[in-house]
Design a protein around this motif. Structure first.
Motif, PDB file in Angstrom:
ATOM      1  N   UNK A 192       0.842  -1.189   0.000  1.00 53.67           N
ATOM      2  CA  UNK A 192       0.000   0.000   0.000  1.00 53.67           C
ATOM      3  C   UNK A 192       0.883   1.246   0.000  1.00 53.67           C
ATOM      4  N   UNK A 193       0.992   1.967  -1.103  1.00 55.64           N
ATOM      5  CA  UNK A 193       1.777   3.211  -1.092  1.00 55.64           C
ATOM      6  C   UNK A 193       1.013   4.323  -0.397  1.00 55.64           C
ATOM      7  N   UNK A 194       1.738   5.165   0.317  1.00 57.41           N
ATOM      8  CA  UNK A 194       1.101   6.263   1.026  1.00 57.41           C
ATOM      9  C   UNK A 194       0.672   7.385   0.097  1.00 57.41           C
ATOM     10  N   UNK A 195      -0.193   8.239   0.612  1.00 54.77           N
ATOM     11  CA  UNK A 195      -0.673   9.380  -0.168  1.00 54.77           C
ATOM     12  C   UNK A 195      -1.087  10.503   0.771  1.00 54.77           C
ATOM     13  N   UNK A 196      -1.015  11.726   0.273  1.00 51.55           N
ATOM     14  CA  UNK A 196      -1.519  12.875   1.017  1.00 51.55           C
ATOM     15  C   UNK A 196      -2.888  13.313   0.513  1.00 51.55           C
ATOM     16  N   UNK A 197      -3.392  12.618  -0.517  1.00 54.33           N
ATOM     17  CA  UNK A 197      -4.661  12.966  -1.144  1.00 54.33           C
ATOM     18  C   UNK A 197      -5.803  12.309  -0.379  1.00 54.33           C
ATOM     19  N   UNK A 198      -6.617  13.106   0.273  1.00 52.05           N
ATOM     20  CA  UNK A 198      -7.719  12.561   1.067  1.00 52.05           C
ATOM     21  C   UNK A 198      -8.775  11.881   0.209  1.00 52.05           C
ATOM     22  N   UNK A 199      -8.762  12.121  -1.083  1.00 54.63           N
ATOM     23  CA  UNK A 199      -9.707  11.460  -1.988  1.00 54.63           C
ATOM     24  C   UNK A 199      -9.205  10.099  -2.446  1.00 54.63           C
ATOM     25  N   UNK A 220       4.106  -3.334  10.735  1.00 53.90           N
ATOM     26  CA  UNK A 220       3.891  -2.519  11.926  1.00 53.90           C
ATOM     27  C   UNK A 220       3.090  -1.259  11.649  1.00 53.90           C
ATOM     28  N   UNK A 221       2.614  -1.079  10.414  1.00 58.96           N
ATOM     29  CA  UNK A 221       1.758   0.066  10.101  1.00 58.96           C
ATOM     30  C   UNK A 221       0.296  -0.372  10.116  1.00 58.96           C
ATOM     31  N   UNK A 222      -0.544   0.402  10.762  1.00 58.02           N
ATOM     32  CA  UNK A 222      -1.965   0.095  10.805  1.00 58.02           C
ATOM     33  C   UNK A 222      -2.670   0.490   9.517  1.00 58.02           C
ATOM     34  N   UNK A 223      -3.983   0.295   9.518  1.00 55.31           N
ATOM     35  CA  UNK A 223      -4.804   0.624   8.358  1.00 55.31           C
ATOM     36  C   UNK A 223      -6.038  -0.222   8.246  1.00 55.31           C
ATOM     37  N   UNK A 224      -6.004  -1.451   8.797  1.00 58.68           N
ATOM     38  CA  UNK A 224      -7.168  -2.325   8.760  1.00 58.68           C
ATOM     39  C   UNK A 224      -8.232  -1.815   9.719  1.00 58.68           C
ATOM     40  N   UNK A 225      -9.471  -1.751   9.236  1.00 51.82           N
ATOM     41  CA  UNK A 225     -10.604  -1.351  10.058  1.00 51.82           C
ATOM     42  C   UNK A 225     -11.747  -2.351   9.892  1.00 51.82           C
ATOM     43  N   UNK A 226     -12.467  -2.589  10.972  1.00 47.70           N
ATOM     44  CA  UNK A 226     -13.567  -3.552  11.026  1.00 47.70           C
ATOM     45  C   UNK A 226     -14.844  -2.799  11.371  1.00 47.70           C
ATOM     46  N   UNK A 268      -2.111   4.404   3.867  1.00 45.79           N
ATOM     47  CA  UNK A 268      -1.245   5.102   4.815  1.00 45.79           C
ATOM     48  C   UNK A 268      -0.937   6.523   4.347  1.00 45.79           C
ATOM     49  N   UNK A 269      -0.445   7.357   5.261  1.00 47.27           N
ATOM     50  CA  UNK A 269      -0.124   8.730   4.879  1.00 47.27           C
ATOM     51  C   UNK A 269       1.095   8.790   3.961  1.00 47.27           C
ATOM     52  N   UNK A 270       1.280   9.932   3.346  1.00 51.28           N
ATOM     53  CA  UNK A 270       2.405  10.133   2.444  1.00 51.28           C
ATOM     54  C   UNK A 270       3.722   9.838   3.167  1.00 51.28           C
ATOM     55  N   UNK A 271       4.621   9.148   2.470  1.00 53.66           N
ATOM     56  CA  UNK A 271       5.908   8.804   3.038  1.00 53.66           C
ATOM     57  C   UNK A 271       5.936   7.472   3.761  1.00 53.66           C
ATOM     58  N   UNK A 272       4.777   6.829   3.912  1.00 51.28           N
ATOM     59  CA  UNK A 272       4.678   5.527   4.585  1.00 51.28           C
ATOM     60  C   UNK A 272       4.222   4.487   3.571  1.00 51.28           C
ATOM     61  N   UNK A 273       4.835   3.321   3.598  1.00 55.87           N
ATOM     62  CA  UNK A 273       4.412   2.187   2.777  1.00 55.87           C
ATOM     63  C   UNK A 273       4.014   1.061   3.719  1.00 55.87           C
TER      64      UNK A 273
END
Length: 341
Positions: A192-199, A220-226, A268-273
């Motif tokens: 999952x490449x990060x992005x700063x684009x909220x869309x 170690x990066x989150x992102x999964x939601x239930x 993930x946010x920009x700069x995080x993979x």
């Protein structure tokens, strides 16, 4: 690594944490089975520790997955999924569709390594799903690591499947008919490449898994939601665990007593993979989903499987499997399934 210990992470987790080692301990087995049943019924998601997968094996697969995603784009595109009527191979960012929107992730899909079935006049389209994988020529170690990982996780998933049968007060092998034919499974290595684009925050759109069980390793990066009645909750990584969720096949088999749960991944946010490794235990393509004869005190809680007009559930396994893949991968549908309308 997280700065928070795994025990502290477990205490803070919004989802149940189960230890598979308790299944083999006579003094803990009944409690494990009861908690497994509650987790599946009430949440549909839980963390699993004590699964026996060594950290070194995970580290090897993570390393080879990162080497794959670091390959030149033309090498990844050489094994793009559009080449394969079996839905195997590489998918670039934005080329898998969930709920009519592109997912912001790239991935490689790896199934059971089986020969393609001979095309027969009038044969059902789902027979085309069986076949070999596509492998990058410059990374031969990917094949060995991925297939060995799938074999180990299949064993864990089947152990859980039989424990579920016990939790449902069925014979231990009551659900084995789902997996007795040619193995149908899927391993996804995902970036999952990060992005700063909220869309562009849809890593994976809200969905339920179509198979039997899913075993997910997160980095170690989150992102999964239930999705829960109170809204979307985070399922952050806990070191040494898999996140397990039930799929729609178990929902069908229990007449809705067990329910597959909507979930999604936020980019993930920009700069995080973010990297993840997802294993899906799927039913063999031939045959039908059984309806388990639940005891009366469980059957009265079964409300029937949920009906989604955009994703109807079929008891015929093959048609159920092909419809989801065609919807998610329109390039494969256009190239290899144009004859089915």
């Amino acid at each position: 690594m997280s700065d928070i210990s795994s025990s502290a992470q477990e205490q803070q987790a919004a989802l149940p944490v189960l230890d598979l080692r308790e299944l083999e301990q006579p003094t803990h087995r009944a409690d494990f089975i009861a908690r497994l049943g509650r987790a599946a019924r009430d949440v549909g998601f839980f963390y699993l520790k004590g699964h026996g997968i060594e950290p070194e094996r995970l580290a090897r697969l993570e390393a080879v997955a990162k080497r794959f995603f670091a390959l030149p784009q033309h090498e990844k595109d050489a094994i793009r999924m559009a080449n394969s009527p079996h839905f195997r191979g590489y998918t670039a960012t934005g080329h898998e569709i969930t709920r009519h929107h592109p997912d912001r992730r790239e991935q490689i899909d790896i199934g059971a390594e089986l020969p393609a079935l001979e095309r027969r006049a009038g044969a059902p389209a789902w027979e085309r799903m069986q076949g070999p994988n596509q492998w990058p020529k410059s990374l031969p170690e990917l094949r060995d690591e991925a297939l060995a990982w799938s074999a180990s996780l299949r064993e864990i998933a089947i152990t859980l499947l039989r424990a579920f049968a016990e939790a449902l007060e069925q014979p231990p092998h009551a659900l084995d008919g789902l997996i007795d034919g040619a193995p149908a499974q899927l391993l996804k290595l995902i970036r999952y490449p990060g992005t700063s684009d909220e869309q562009q925050r849809q890593g994976v759109g809200a969905h339920k898994d179509a198979g039997i069980l899913t075993l997910l390793h997160q980095d170690h990066h989150g992102g999964l939601q239930v999705e829960r009645p109170e809204g979307w909750i985070d399922a952050p990584p806990i070191e040494g665990t898999f996140v397990i969720n039930i799929g729609e096949i178990l929902e069908l088999a229990t007449n809705g007593y067990l329910r597959a749960t909507n979930h999604r991944v936020i980019t993930p946010p920009e700069g995080v993979v973010r990297y993840s490794i997802a294993y899906f235990l799927s039913p063999s393509l031939e045959g039908n989903v059984p309806l388990l004869p639940l005891p009366p005190h469980l059957a009265k809680l079964a409300q029937g499987p949920e009906s989604d007009p955009e994703n109807p559930l079929f008891r015929e396994i093959g048609p159920n499997a092909i419809k989801g893949r065609l919807r998610s991968h329109p390039d494969v549908a256009q190239r290899h399934y144009g004859d089915i309308g």
